[in-house]
Write a protein that holds these residues in place. Structure first.
Motif, PDB file in Angstrom:
ATOM      1  N   GLU A  92      34.390  38.400  46.469  1.00 22.49           N
ATOM      2  CA  GLU A  92      34.825  37.199  45.722  1.00 22.49           C
ATOM      3  C   GLU A  92      36.328  37.120  45.403  1.00 22.49           C
ATOM      4  O   GLU A  92      36.935  37.963  45.052  1.00 22.49           O
ATOM      5  CB  GLU A  92      33.574  37.030  44.418  1.00 22.49           C
ATOM      6  CG  GLU A  92      34.002  37.974  43.351  1.00 22.49           C
ATOM      7  CD  GLU A  92      33.224  37.573  42.365  1.00 22.49           C
ATOM      8  OE1 GLU A  92      33.653  36.781  41.673  1.00 22.49           O
ATOM      9  OE2 GLU A  92      32.384  38.759  42.075  1.00 22.49           O
ATOM     10  N   ARG A  93      36.678  36.024  45.216  1.00 24.74           N
ATOM     11  CA  ARG A  93      38.125  35.640  45.173  1.00 24.74           C
ATOM     12  C   ARG A  93      38.436  35.739  43.653  1.00 24.74           C
ATOM     13  O   ARG A  93      37.500  34.994  42.972  1.00 24.74           O
ATOM     14  CB  ARG A  93      38.405  34.171  45.793  1.00 24.74           C
ATOM     15  CG  ARG A  93      39.900  34.066  45.844  1.00 24.74           C
ATOM     16  CD  ARG A  93      39.895  32.313  46.571  1.00 24.74           C
ATOM     17  NE  ARG A  93      41.022  31.582  46.012  1.00 24.74           N
ATOM     18  CZ  ARG A  93      42.360  32.182  46.252  1.00 24.74           C
ATOM     19  NH1 ARG A  93      42.618  32.908  47.081  1.00 24.74           N
ATOM     20  NH2 ARG A  93      43.298  31.195  45.660  1.00 24.74           N
ATOM     21  N   PRO A  94      39.421  36.401  43.342  1.00 18.50           N
ATOM     22  CA  PRO A  94      39.527  36.731  41.853  1.00 18.50           C
ATOM     23  C   PRO A  94      40.360  35.439  41.435  1.00 18.50           C
ATOM     24  O   PRO A  94      40.967  34.768  42.077  1.00 18.50           O
ATOM     25  CB  PRO A  94      40.553  37.872  41.742  1.00 18.50           C
ATOM     26  CG  PRO A  94      41.319  37.907  42.929  1.00 18.50           C
ATOM     27  CD  PRO A  94      40.340  37.195  44.386  1.00 18.50           C
ATOM     28  N   ASP A  95      40.259  35.173  40.079  1.00 18.51           N
ATOM     29  CA  ASP A  95      41.131  34.058  39.104  1.00 18.51           C
ATOM     30  C   ASP A  95      42.324  34.545  39.266  1.00 18.51           C
ATOM     31  O   ASP A  95      42.671  35.218  38.243  1.00 18.51           O
ATOM     32  CB  ASP A  95      40.307  33.755  38.045  1.00 18.51           C
ATOM     33  CG  ASP A  95      40.999  32.760  37.155  1.00 18.51           C
ATOM     34  OD1 ASP A  95      41.955  32.473  37.564  1.00 18.51           O
ATOM     35  OD2 ASP A  95      40.430  32.331  36.163  1.00 18.51           O
ATOM     36  N   HIS A  98      44.073  33.967  35.700  1.00 18.80           N
ATOM     37  CA  HIS A  98      43.570  35.077  34.671  1.00 18.80           C
ATOM     38  C   HIS A  98      44.265  36.481  34.880  1.00 18.80           C
ATOM     39  O   HIS A  98      44.774  37.110  33.831  1.00 18.80           O
ATOM     40  CB  HIS A  98      42.233  35.158  34.838  1.00 18.80           C
ATOM     41  CG  HIS A  98      41.592  36.474  34.100  1.00 18.80           C
ATOM     42  ND1 HIS A  98      41.338  36.558  32.761  1.00 18.80           N
ATOM     43  CD2 HIS A  98      40.899  37.669  34.684  1.00 18.80           C
ATOM     44  CE1 HIS A  98      40.792  37.556  32.445  1.00 18.80           C
ATOM     45  NE2 HIS A  98      40.723  38.316  33.598  1.00 18.80           N
ATOM     46  N   ALA A  99      44.239  36.790  36.010  1.00 17.47           N
ATOM     47  CA  ALA A  99      44.704  38.352  36.593  1.00 17.47           C
ATOM     48  C   ALA A  99      46.063  38.119  36.224  1.00 17.47           C
ATOM     49  O   ALA A  99      46.763  39.186  35.603  1.00 17.47           O
ATOM     50  CB  ALA A  99      44.422  38.396  37.817  1.00 17.47           C
ATOM     51  N   VAL A 102      46.752  38.449  32.325  1.00 18.63           N
ATOM     52  CA  VAL A 102      46.703  39.903  31.897  1.00 18.63           C
ATOM     53  C   VAL A 102      47.625  40.899  32.138  1.00 18.63           C
ATOM     54  O   VAL A 102      48.032  41.615  31.234  1.00 18.63           O
ATOM     55  CB  VAL A 102      45.028  40.452  32.321  1.00 18.63           C
ATOM     56  CG1 VAL A 102      44.938  41.547  31.972  1.00 18.63           C
ATOM     57  CG2 VAL A 102      44.095  39.282  31.619  1.00 18.63           C
TER      58      VAL A 102
END
Lengths: 177, 499, 329
Positions: A92-95, A98-99, A102
């Protein structure tokens, strides 16, 4: 500067990804494959200069050399497989937003750790994540941030004889931070 | 019978209320310390040594052994609950342990880990009692060529860790080996791939790598916006179900065997045992298809192996005076401190102490179990914290944990870098487990290869002329070729989400 | 919900403080800061004499200095990995290390090792023991005397494998010395993590003979697991009264490992003084001396300045012998 240098070309890639596709990130994949081949070439050269064989037996470059060859072959094989379309869909494609938030907050924290000291920088970090990212109330955010910064600092120092970084700024250091 | 009566008198010593109290306190403190970020068993035991200095020898060593068990279990707790391994040996537990947590079965995972540790530790201690001497000799038969062959078996288990693509699993494995190369060459002393940086001379910190690869990349990959994730375990989920227990039994048996045998070999570390036990589950478990997505075997196997290894490693200490791992070395330090020299003479000159220590290992295992099963509820309460808040605390945990490895911010940057790499690898569907496996095996493999070739003066046939090494290499070949031999994988294995 | 979170946090904080170990003593001076532990780096794997001596001395130092002393093993490359870590540490007195000659003396002299330190990077604090080298074989070995062994090796060079604790360590030099004086060329196998690995290889019969220190084999001799053919010292070792010396058998060869403790150079003078005197007291502490004797180690204390001079002498001796143990590949 760990292997970061070697990864440098790869790590830029996620930011400029193609928009909105949930399929395999083809461009990212090709870039990684190219970077891996480059890495293999670099290691081969390094390994040769380290020396493959010495009078005592295998030299410092022996093992890295074998690995570099393996890495080169595997990367090319991977490339060939993906060209042949034998790839299945990726995870799944990460957000990415958000990444990125962080990551940047962690980098800032790590950069400030020795300068401001653990207590101040961790307090700011936790407040940022609790109050603004997690959108908690002031009271809870403050309590947790103080516990995680000053509380952990003193707990480690008194209880475990482990010293977390103190501030390099004399004024702050004077305040016991 | 002689052994039994000596063991019984040892138990009598270990079971005095006073010694039991020390064992209990040691276990509790050890667990608390083990839960704290960055403090693994070695540092944990070293930290608490001063507590034991003024005790009499038996009590001191009983307490240290208990602390050791406790810290090791503490590391498991963070692996399962927070996806942040406290030490190398429990790194692999994060994969299925944390997956179980996400399914709300953290309690079951922790209970199974405690059970497995108990069984592994107890069986290994029985092995120590029954056959210390022959087992010690068995360990000695593993010379450099055999050691290398064993590492090849380990590397071949990598094929079991592959997800959808063998090529990508192998790339991950090679990357792990290359990361292990960074630093001073452990044989000839030349700096390798350090880019002129002094900090890299010591190599890249393993704990920083695994915290980044597993813990941080998980946080990065999971969008947390808004809704909190339903991870709160129901009360019923605290205890393992009957199915869990039934499925764990073979995994625990395999883990015990692997851990104990590897523990006998001087120079082997506990993390090798837990990694190989995980690989073995992926290869041989009846439920191998579920591993990686929260299968109880993935917790039971490695955690059992870890503890069996720790106790097996006492065999070379007692029979040869050789401490096989850093934690055992700390224990040995305590022996020396008390004026006892570890080795076979311990049994002849201080038989009472030696047997009391062995008895206390049994007692320590029991205490670990009865202390930790009730505590599982307390630990899982952490998961009631809403996920966004927990994320912030986990990040703090990881920063403190990596900083305290070597007390440099550099390691924190390494951790962040590997978090990013982990995200990239996840995105490209490159499995992470092979990288960790080879990162651990790499240095051992290189060292034994070079020692072997020195031994044979450059002759590569040395691996084929020694029986044990040949047998191991054949096993490796069979494992490596098994995907080809088995024409069809179990259907579920082909879409293994995470490896 | 909120109260619950606070409760968990509080529980954490109490847990942190509750497990505070009792602190012993504690001095008022600026160094060591009370509660800040001192790390003692050992460049070899746990289990052999270097490590054991450090673990014996650590708690005595602890008492003298009033703070924790933790032994940290950083094995590899015949000690070089540990020495690198030691010299890279801040010279603040919170990091000291065990240093053994010849490994620490020689590793910076060979450019192919790429050592990042020189003699000037260390501040020698005090020497503890002098541990003679010896050569021995397994009880059933065809070689019963030193002469047998050396003649056999002379006839067939590299036919006998022996373990060392790493390239250019004491064992390696002793072998070179034997080769130079007798013409017998042994085949060294470098177990670069330290003597515990070398002993395991010998006991497992993976090598044909053993070269190492007296302290490595003292326990094995009593168990009858090794037959010592010759000790490389002027007179017989008090720990092995039945083992002949090399000189007795007509070979003028002496070799020993000297072990002490050093700090990274640049230590503040007052810290240096404190730590040197504490170390001296700890080394000469009768209980420590007795425990070392148990391990087959004879205490030969040299103060910081004496150890420095000794180090310099060793450097010029080993400089001459270095070509013998250089890698010519």
């Amino acid at each position: 500067m760990s292997r970061d240098q070697a990864y440098a070309n790869q790590t830029h890639v996620p930011d400029q990804q193609e928009p909105q596709t949930h399929a395999t990130p083809a461009r990212l994949r090709t870039a990684t494959q190219a970077a891996l081949v480059a890495l293999a070439v670099y290691i081969t050269v390094e390994a040769l200069s380290l020396g493959l064989w010495t009078s005592f037996g295998p030299g410092p470059g022996f093992f890295p050399f074998a690995l570099a060859v393996a890495l080169g072959v595997l990367s090319v094989a991977w490339f060939a497989q993906s060209r042949a379309g034998r790839e299945t869909a990726a995870a799944e494609r990460p957000d990415l937003r958000h990444a990125a938030v962080v990551l940047v907050s962690l980098l800032v924290l790590a950069g400030l750790l020795d300068l401001l000291g653990y207590q101040v920088s961790m307090f700011l970090f936790l407040m940022f994540h609790l109050k603004w990212r997690a959108e908690r109330g002031w009271a809870l955010s403050l309590v947790l941030s103080v516990a995680g910064s000053a509380g952990v600092f003193h707990g480690f120092e008194q209880g475990l004889l482990v010293q977390l970084p103190a501030s390099a700024i004399p004024f702050l250091a004077g305040l016991g931070l | 019978m002689d052994v039994l009566s000596e063991l019984l008198s040892g138990l009598a010593t270990a079971l005095t209320p006073q010694n039991l109290l020390y064992a209990f306190i040691g276990c509790l403190l050890g667990t608390l310390i083990g839960v704290l970020p960055g403090i693994g068993p070695v540092a944990g035991v070293a930290l608490l040594i001063p507590l034991t200095l003024n005790l009499e020898p038996t009590s001191a060593i009983i307490m240290l052994a208990a602390i050791f068990y406790g810290t090791q279990y503490g590391g498991t707790i963070t692996s399962v609950l927070l996806n942040t391994p406290g030490e190398a040996a429990s790194a692999i537990t994060t994969i299925d342990g944390y997956a179980m947590t996400k399914q709300g079965r953290a309690g079951a995972a922790l209970t199974i880990a405690a059970l497995g540790s108990f069984v592994g530790g107890t069986v290994a201690t029985i092995g120590l009692v029954v056959a210390a001497r022959p087992l010690g000799d068995l360990g000695l038969r593993i010379g450099p060529p055999e050691f290398f062959a064993l590492m090849v078996v380990g590397i071949c288990l990598l094929v079991a860790l592959a997800g959808r693509s063998m090529t990508r699993a192998l790339i991950s494995g090679v990357l792990g080996l290359l990361i292990a190369m960074v630093g001073i060459d452990p044989v000839a002393g030349a700096p390798r791939f350090t880019f002129g940086s002094e900090r890299l001379l010591d190599g890249i910190s393993f704990v920083a790598v695994i915290i980044g690869l597993f813990g941080l990349s998980e946080v990065l990959a999971k969008a947390t916006t808004g809704t909190s994730r339903a991870m709160t375990p129901g009360l019923r989920a605290l205890l393992p179900t009957r199915t869990d227990l039934r499925r764990s039994a073979p995994a625990i048996a395999r883990g015990t065997g692997i851990g104990f045998v590897l523990g006998l070999i001087p120079g082997m570390t506990g993390s090798v045992s837990s990694l190989l036990a995980y690989g073995a589950e992926r290869k041989f478990s009846r439920h191998r298809a579920e591993l990686g997505s929260g299968a109880v075997e993935g917790v039971a196997g490695p955690e059992t192996a870890n503890n069996a290894h720790a106790n097996g490693a006492l065999v070379p200490l007692f029979t040869l005076g050789i401490p096989a791992s850093p934690t055992i070395a700390v224990l040995m330090g305590a022996f020396l401190q008390q004026g006892l020299t570890p080795g076979p003479t311990l049994f002849t000159e201080h038989a009472d102490v030696a047997w009391a220590i062995i008895a206390s290992l049994f007692v320590g295992n029991v205490i670990l179990l009865i202390l930790n099963v009730p505590l599982v509820r307390v630990w899982t309460a952490i998961l009631r914290i809403p996920y966004p808040v927990l994320t912030a605390l986990i990040l703090m945990f990881m920063v403190v944990g990596t900083y305290t490895i070597n007390f440099t911010v550099f390691d924190v940057f390494v951790m962040i870098g590997f978090g990013l790499l982990g995200l990239l690898l996840r995105r490209l569907d490159i499995p992470l487990a092979p990288l960790v496996l080879t990162l651990v095996l790499g240095p051992l493999m290189e060292r034994s290869l070079r020692e072997s070739l020195e031994l044979s003066q450059g002759d590569f046939t040395v691996f084929l002329t020694r029986p044990i090494s040949v047998v191991l290499l054949v096993i490796a070949l069979v494992i490596a070729a098994s995907p080809l031999l088995r024409l069809r994988k179990p259907a579920a294995l082909t879409d293994d989400p995470e490896a | 919900m909120k109260t619950k979170i606070t409760a968990v946090t509080l529980a954490f904080a109490t847990a942190l403080t509750a497990c505070a170990p009792q602190q012993t003593g504690g001095t008022a001076g600026a160094w060591p800061r009370k509660g800040k532990p001192i790390t003692l780096i050992v460049g070899f794997a746990p289990g052999a004499a270097v490590d054991a001596a450090a673990r014996v001395i650590a708690p005595v130092l602890e008492k003298e200095l009033g703070t924790n002393v933790e032994v940290l093993n950083k094995p590899g490359a015949g000690g070089q990995i540990g020495y690198t870590a030691l010299t890279n540490a801040k010279p603040d007195g919170y990091t000291i290390g065990a240093t053994g000659s010849p490994s620490v003396v020689v590793s910076p002299l060979d450019p192919s090792r790429g050592a990042t330190y020189t003699r000037a990077s260390f501040l020698p604090l005090g020497m503890q023991v002098l541990d003679p080298m010896l050569i021995g074989v397994a009880p059933g070995s065809p070689y019963t005397t030193l002469k047998d062994l050396i003649e056999a090796v002379k006839k067939k060079p590299k036919s006998v494998t022996v373990p060392t604790t790493g390239v250019q360590t004491g064992e390696h030099f002793a072998l070179a010395d034997i080769q130079q004086r007798t013409g017998a060329q042994f085949a060294p196998v470098h177990f670069s993590e330290g003597a515990s690995q070398a002993i395991a290889a010998f006991l497992g019969k993976h090598v044909n003979a053993y070269v190492g220190n007296v302290s490595d084999v003292r326990d094995l001799v009593t168990q009858g697991k090794i037959k010592v053919l010759g000790v490389m010292s002027g007179e017989r070792s008090p720990f092995l009264p039945d083992a002949p010396t090399f000189a007795e058998q007509g070979y003028q060869i002496e070799a020993a490992t000297a072990r002490g403790y050093s700090a990274p150079a640049g230590l503040p003078a007052d810290v240096q003084k404190k730590i040197e005197s504490a170390l001296g007291k700890a080394i000469e502490d009768p209980a420590v001396v007795a425990k070392l004797k148990n391990l087959g180690l004879a205490t030969v204390y040299k103060s910081g300045p004496q150890y420095t001079t000794y180090w310099q002498e060793q450097e010029s001796t080993f400089k001459n012998a270095l070509p013998l143990v250089r890698n010519e590949g």
